[in-house]
Write a protein that holds these residues in place. Structure first.
Motif, PDB file in Angstrom:
ATOM      1  N   GLN A 168      41.354  45.416  29.385  1.00  0.00           N
ATOM      2  CA  GLN A 168      41.668  46.530  30.295  1.00  0.00           C
ATOM      3  C   GLN A 168      41.887  48.080  29.610  1.00  0.00           C
ATOM      4  O   GLN A 168      41.777  49.066  29.962  1.00  0.00           O
ATOM      5  CB  GLN A 168      42.485  46.242  30.960  1.00  0.00           C
ATOM      6  CG  GLN A 168      44.089  46.511  30.558  1.00  0.00           C
ATOM      7  CD  GLN A 168      44.604  44.766  30.291  1.00  0.00           C
ATOM      8  OE1 GLN A 168      43.595  43.992  29.864  1.00  0.00           O
ATOM      9  NE2 GLN A 168      45.933  44.487  30.100  1.00  0.00           N
ATOM     10  N   GLY A 224      31.824  59.044  31.779  1.00  0.00           N
ATOM     11  CA  GLY A 224      31.040  58.619  33.317  1.00  0.00           C
ATOM     12  C   GLY A 224      29.737  59.106  33.220  1.00  0.00           C
ATOM     13  O   GLY A 224      29.159  58.813  34.502  1.00  0.00           O
ATOM     14  N   ASP A 246      37.720  51.470  26.539  1.00  0.00           N
ATOM     15  CA  ASP A 246      36.986  52.494  27.257  1.00  0.00           C
ATOM     16  C   ASP A 246      35.420  52.256  27.205  1.00  0.00           C
ATOM     17  O   ASP A 246      34.678  52.321  28.099  1.00  0.00           O
ATOM     18  CB  ASP A 246      37.515  53.964  26.803  1.00  0.00           C
ATOM     19  CG  ASP A 246      38.708  54.349  26.979  1.00  0.00           C
ATOM     20  OD1 ASP A 246      39.365  53.926  28.246  1.00  0.00           O
ATOM     21  OD2 ASP A 246      39.375  54.721  25.969  1.00  0.00           O
ATOM     22  N   HIS A 288      35.181  43.559  33.604  1.00  0.00           N
ATOM     23  CA  HIS A 288      35.891  44.920  33.353  1.00  0.00           C
ATOM     24  C   HIS A 288      35.282  46.002  33.907  1.00  0.00           C
ATOM     25  O   HIS A 288      34.422  46.640  32.935  1.00  0.00           O
ATOM     26  CB  HIS A 288      36.294  45.081  32.006  1.00  0.00           C
ATOM     27  CG  HIS A 288      37.183  44.085  31.259  1.00  0.00           C
ATOM     28  ND1 HIS A 288      38.453  43.837  31.534  1.00  0.00           N
ATOM     29  CD2 HIS A 288      36.720  42.984  30.354  1.00  0.00           C
ATOM     30  CE1 HIS A 288      38.749  42.842  31.037  1.00  0.00           C
ATOM     31  NE2 HIS A 288      37.783  42.047  30.195  1.00  0.00           N
ATOM     32  N   PRO A 289      35.176  46.449  35.517  1.00  0.00           N
ATOM     33  CA  PRO A 289      34.079  47.277  35.997  1.00  0.00           C
ATOM     34  C   PRO A 289      34.510  48.908  35.343  1.00  0.00           C
ATOM     35  O   PRO A 289      33.656  49.541  35.337  1.00  0.00           O
ATOM     36  CB  PRO A 289      34.750  47.259  37.234  1.00  0.00           C
ATOM     37  CG  PRO A 289      35.264  45.846  37.410  1.00  0.00           C
ATOM     38  CD  PRO A 289      36.079  45.429  36.420  1.00  0.00           C
ATOM     39  N   HIS A 290      35.825  49.001  34.733  1.00  0.00           N
ATOM     40  CA  HIS A 290      35.960  50.341  34.209  1.00  0.00           C
ATOM     41  C   HIS A 290      35.194  50.539  33.078  1.00  0.00           C
ATOM     42  O   HIS A 290      35.226  51.721  32.268  1.00  0.00           O
ATOM     43  CB  HIS A 290      37.400  50.498  34.045  1.00  0.00           C
ATOM     44  CG  HIS A 290      38.055  49.681  32.666  1.00  0.00           C
ATOM     45  ND1 HIS A 290      38.054  48.283  32.895  1.00  0.00           N
ATOM     46  CD2 HIS A 290      38.229  50.049  31.645  1.00  0.00           C
ATOM     47  CE1 HIS A 290      38.590  48.001  31.810  1.00  0.00           C
ATOM     48  NE2 HIS A 290      38.902  49.017  30.932  1.00  0.00           N
ATOM     49  N   VAL A 291      34.846  49.559  32.240  1.00  0.00           N
ATOM     50  CA  VAL A 291      34.263  49.591  30.649  1.00  0.00           C
ATOM     51  C   VAL A 291      32.930  50.175  30.791  1.00  0.00           C
ATOM     52  O   VAL A 291      32.092  49.756  31.562  1.00  0.00           O
ATOM     53  CB  VAL A 291      34.198  48.082  29.973  1.00  0.00           C
ATOM     54  CG1 VAL A 291      33.561  48.370  28.698  1.00  0.00           C
ATOM     55  CG2 VAL A 291      35.595  47.670  29.798  1.00  0.00           C
ATOM     56  N   ARG A 292      32.662  51.241  29.812  1.00  0.00           N
ATOM     57  CA  ARG A 292      31.207  51.611  29.878  1.00  0.00           C
ATOM     58  C   ARG A 292      30.624  51.201  28.680  1.00  0.00           C
ATOM     59  O   ARG A 292      31.182  51.110  27.485  1.00  0.00           O
ATOM     60  CB  ARG A 292      31.444  53.103  29.604  1.00  0.00           C
ATOM     61  CG  ARG A 292      32.477  53.831  30.362  1.00  0.00           C
ATOM     62  CD  ARG A 292      31.796  54.268  31.800  1.00  0.00           C
ATOM     63  NE  ARG A 292      32.887  54.927  32.852  1.00  0.00           N
ATOM     64  CZ  ARG A 292      32.673  55.247  33.716  1.00  0.00           C
ATOM     65  NH1 ARG A 292      31.412  55.166  34.485  1.00  0.00           N
ATOM     66  NH2 ARG A 292      33.475  55.832  34.705  1.00  0.00           N
TER      67      ARG A 292
END
Length: 215
Positions: A48, A123, A51, A75-79
């Motif tokens: 988590q 993003g 990045d 981990h949906p936040h990971v790019r």
């Protein structure tokens, strides 16, 4: 974007991986928090606090496409920024469908790498200049945009069936989708079971009747 970007590098070639880690470590605002050579290692290292993940498409017997899909699901936040030697349309589109936010060739300059990492961390969606125009055209004009044949299949299974309908064998399908031969065999077996086809020949006929396997 956070002041400090936490990065993980996933590549099965140690020389390239270590070189990328060293490069990223010289860039202000970047911190490499882990590295991995396989899909399993990537799933262990990325958490988590990560990045951005720089992902190769070939991880020995593993597929970077599948690793990307697993990481984004977990981990949906990971790019994920794909960094690869491959610039064919199939690899680009498969990466984007798997959830990658960027696609860069390994021939990219340090400045291009930094720019791409900062963009995906912020993003944005970014494709290297060598592949951007062609890839976006492929995504926009995808066959599934009008009608979705065989809705019981997953996107990946439908891609496998499409290539099967074109007469490709498992080895060729494996290469084009950047999947291991074992994974392709499993997908083919699942496709035959789901569409009720007794063999590849019957599956090819059914697929072509539904518009797959033809341009």
């Amino acid at each position: 974007m956070a002041d400090q970007v936490s990065l993980v590098v996933v590549d099965d070639h140690p020389v390239f991986r270590l070189g990328m880690v060293a490069l990223l470590g010289t860039i202000d605002g970047f911190t490499v928090v882990g590295q991995a050579a396989t899909r399993a290692e990537a799933l262990e290292v990325v958490d988590q606090h990560t990045d951005v993940v720089l992902m190769d498409l070939h991880l020995g017997d593993d597929s970077g496409i599948e690793a990307t899909r697993d990481l984004v699901r977990r981990h949906p936040h990971v790019r994920v920024l794909v960094v690869t030697m491959r610039e064919d349309d199939e690899s680009v589109v498969a990466s984007v469908r798997a959830g990658a936010r960027g696609y860069l060739l390994k021939a990219a300059s340090p400045a291009e790498v930094e720019r791409a990492v900062r963009a995906v961390a912020n993003g944005e969606m970014i494709l290297g200049p060598q592949v951007a125009e062609r890839a976006m055209a492929a995504v926009v004009s995808g066959r599934t945009a009008v009608r979705l044949p065989f809705p019981e299949l997953t996107d990946r299974e439908r891609e496998v069936l499409d290539l099967l309908a074109r007469g490709f064998d498992n080895t060729t399908i494996s290469r084009r989708l950047v999947l291991s031969p074992k994974t392709v065999r499993n997908h083919v077996a699942n496709v035959l079971a789901k569409i009720g086809a007794p063999d590849r020949a019957a599956a090819m006929i059914r697929a072509r009747e539904e518009g797959l396997g033809v341009d």
